[in-house]
Write a protein that holds these residues in place. Sequence first.
Motif, mmCIF file in Angstrom:
data_model
loop_
_atom_site.group_PDB
_atom_site.id
_atom_site.type_symbol
_atom_site.label_atom_id
_atom_site.label_comp_id
_atom_site.label_asym_id
_atom_site.label_seq_id
_atom_site.Cartn_x
_atom_site.Cartn_y
_atom_site.Cartn_z
ATOM 1 N N LEU A 136 -4.654 -7.562 8.129
ATOM 2 C CA LEU A 136 -5.778 -6.611 7.860
ATOM 3 C C LEU A 136 -7.093 -7.504 8.340
ATOM 4 O O LEU A 136 -8.315 -6.956 8.088
ATOM 5 N N ILE A 152 -12.575 -2.603 3.813
ATOM 6 C CA ILE A 152 -11.949 -1.978 2.582
ATOM 7 C C ILE A 152 -12.500 -1.568 1.503
ATOM 8 O O ILE A 152 -13.369 -2.658 0.896
ATOM 9 N N ILE A 181 -4.846 -8.362 -0.253
ATOM 10 C CA ILE A 181 -5.778 -7.847 0.858
ATOM 11 C C ILE A 181 -6.302 -9.023 1.592
ATOM 12 O O ILE A 181 -6.554 -9.269 2.678
ATOM 13 N N GLY A 235 -8.308 -9.012 5.040
ATOM 14 C CA GLY A 235 -9.072 -7.853 4.768
ATOM 15 C C GLY A 235 -10.384 -8.375 4.150
ATOM 16 O O GLY A 235 -10.348 -9.189 3.249
ATOM 17 N N SER A 271 -13.974 6.393 -3.061
ATOM 18 C CA SER A 271 -13.035 6.101 -1.958
ATOM 19 C C SER A 271 -12.847 7.101 -0.903
ATOM 20 O O SER A 271 -12.770 6.590 0.246
ATOM 21 N N SER A 276 -16.134 2.898 5.729
ATOM 22 C CA SER A 276 -15.278 1.723 5.625
ATOM 23 C C SER A 276 -13.992 2.158 6.449
ATOM 24 O O SER A 276 -13.753 3.306 6.803
ATOM 25 N N ASP A 277 -13.124 1.177 6.801
ATOM 26 C CA ASP A 277 -11.925 1.451 7.738
ATOM 27 C C ASP A 277 -10.804 2.067 6.784
ATOM 28 O O ASP A 277 -10.047 2.983 7.266
ATOM 29 N N LEU A 278 -10.922 1.439 5.615
ATOM 30 C CA LEU A 278 -9.693 1.945 4.612
ATOM 31 C C LEU A 278 -10.152 1.909 3.268
ATOM 32 O O LEU A 278 -11.400 1.362 3.068
ATOM 33 N N ALA A 279 -9.473 2.423 2.585
ATOM 34 C CA ALA A 279 -9.744 2.359 0.863
ATOM 35 C C ALA A 279 -8.705 2.317 0.050
ATOM 36 O O ALA A 279 -7.728 2.775 0.358
ATOM 37 N N PRO A 298 -3.425 3.728 -1.361
ATOM 38 C CA PRO A 298 -4.283 3.775 0.170
ATOM 39 C C PRO A 298 -4.897 5.120 0.246
ATOM 40 O O PRO A 298 -4.371 5.916 0.126
ATOM 41 N N ALA A 333 -6.949 6.704 3.784
ATOM 42 C CA ALA A 333 -7.232 6.268 5.174
ATOM 43 C C ALA A 333 -7.433 7.585 6.106
ATOM 44 O O ALA A 333 -7.241 8.685 5.565
ATOM 45 N N LEU A 361 -2.248 -0.530 4.943
ATOM 46 C CA LEU A 361 -2.415 -1.063 3.791
ATOM 47 C C LEU A 361 -1.489 -0.878 2.895
ATOM 48 O O LEU A 361 -1.508 -1.955 1.817
#
Lengths: 97, 442
Positions: free
Chosen positions: B57, B62, B97, B102, B144, B153-156, B201, B203, B212
Amino acid sequence: MDFLWHRVSKEEREEIKQEAKAIMDRFVNALERAGISDIAEEGFLERESFERDEMHTEKRREEEKDRGKRENGFRDLMFQNAKKVKDGFIVAEKKKW
Amino acid sequence: MVNLAKVSAVEKLKLLQAGELTAEENIEFFLQQINPNALEQAKAIDRKLREGKAGKLAGLAIAVKANINVRGLNANCASLTLKDYISPYDASVIEAIRREDGIVIGITNMDEFACGSSGETSAFGPTKNPHRHELIPGGSSSGSAVAVAACLSDLALGSDTGGSIRNPASHCGVVGVKPSYGMVSRYGLIDLSMSLDQIGPIARHVDDARLLFDVIAGKDERDATTLHDKHDEARKARLAKRPKIALPVVQADEKIITAVQENVYRIAQEVEAEISEIKIDHIDLAVQTYYPLVYVEFFSATRRFDGRRYGERIEEVAGPEVLRRILGGSEISKAEYAGRYYRRALAARALIRQELDKIFEKFDFIIMPTVPRLPHKIGQALSVEEMYAYDSLTVLANLAELPAISIPVAKINGIPVGMQILASRYGDGRLFAFAKRCEEIL
């Protein structure tokens, strides 16, 4: 009613309590009408080993060593979160509330 | 050096215009408030990337729901109970993570203690739907889902007890996954209902969610419910050549049903799937089964918030929905009601689980809408049961411990609508593979 957060008064708290019980009664009446009995199975969890064995591998032992280093400061943060600290103790007065 | 925390916006403008403060300094100041460590972590990860030693990551941002402990950050659960609580440790998912480099960019808003499906009940203000700001984004992992949808953010990470990842994913037009129960450690998650909660996750794409998931899923000695041998099986992504899809009869807005069904038939044609319309017994009792369990387990989970070692006493500062669940849970836990509420709900849960297990003996996937209605306006009046009804299609996966994903399928009046896919227990890998194929077709 809307669902935006607000401070709850004593009167509203009593209304909420009565409402919660009424909702649960309606829900459970629906289950009873559907013929669902109150005899439940035990938990679903199935696993081969029932005892925790935290140190069963070298990798696990190494991870625990690393954790000890990472968690320096755990105690400090816990004390920072406490309302009342005295002489290295968190003071929680029994029955205060 | 001026203290930017104490300067008003008007005064700051004068400093900026006079060249005594740069825009970059000001923005960097705010980033430091969100997570003071993030930039330093990013620099360290850049060094690892240059050396070719970075994790899976590496460098990704995140966002983390406020009920997951991230050491040094404020796990406030969107409640005054924990408004000053600084996490003293990382949840297992956060450790995972970090091991893969990440970067936790910040903590996201949510419904208070995950008690909600709208994103309105936070003590710090409601979250807005990025597609239509006057509408709810869904909940309880509202922030999120919005962080990902609005490219913050990229991911949550979110948590899902009865739909709290999938519901906001649907309303916000992103991908949200509830893994099989026991796939992801709950150590460090401040629980709503421990027999139903899972971290998962959120996304913008299925592959991102999979990335993730692969990092956070796994055994953890600190969460006994992960101590099974299903993790490898769950990662395998075998997609049946001609998958069999069950399309259950559900109660939902007609436009949503039509949007989902039209696309399911389109997907089925492309992948040569067989579709059968089915009826799920007891589906109309899903909400009535779910809420007694949640009320009792949440009441139990909140006994620690007594204001003595940290935070405030929850009953003194909580909002109405949290109080409803605590007071209701307390009431129905009493000895004189033994059997009537909780055990009966457990029995109903067992029936629903058996029913879904039988369906998965014949079918590979169940597909249905994620939520039965479009999101309402923030602050709109609803009855409690109308609000609980948002969960009617998502709680099934939690009750039966199944993996489920919501992917965007359509827009109605500019509002995203999600399609929910369920797979058999520990079929998370198959679920991801099929969801990715659906995403490619849609």
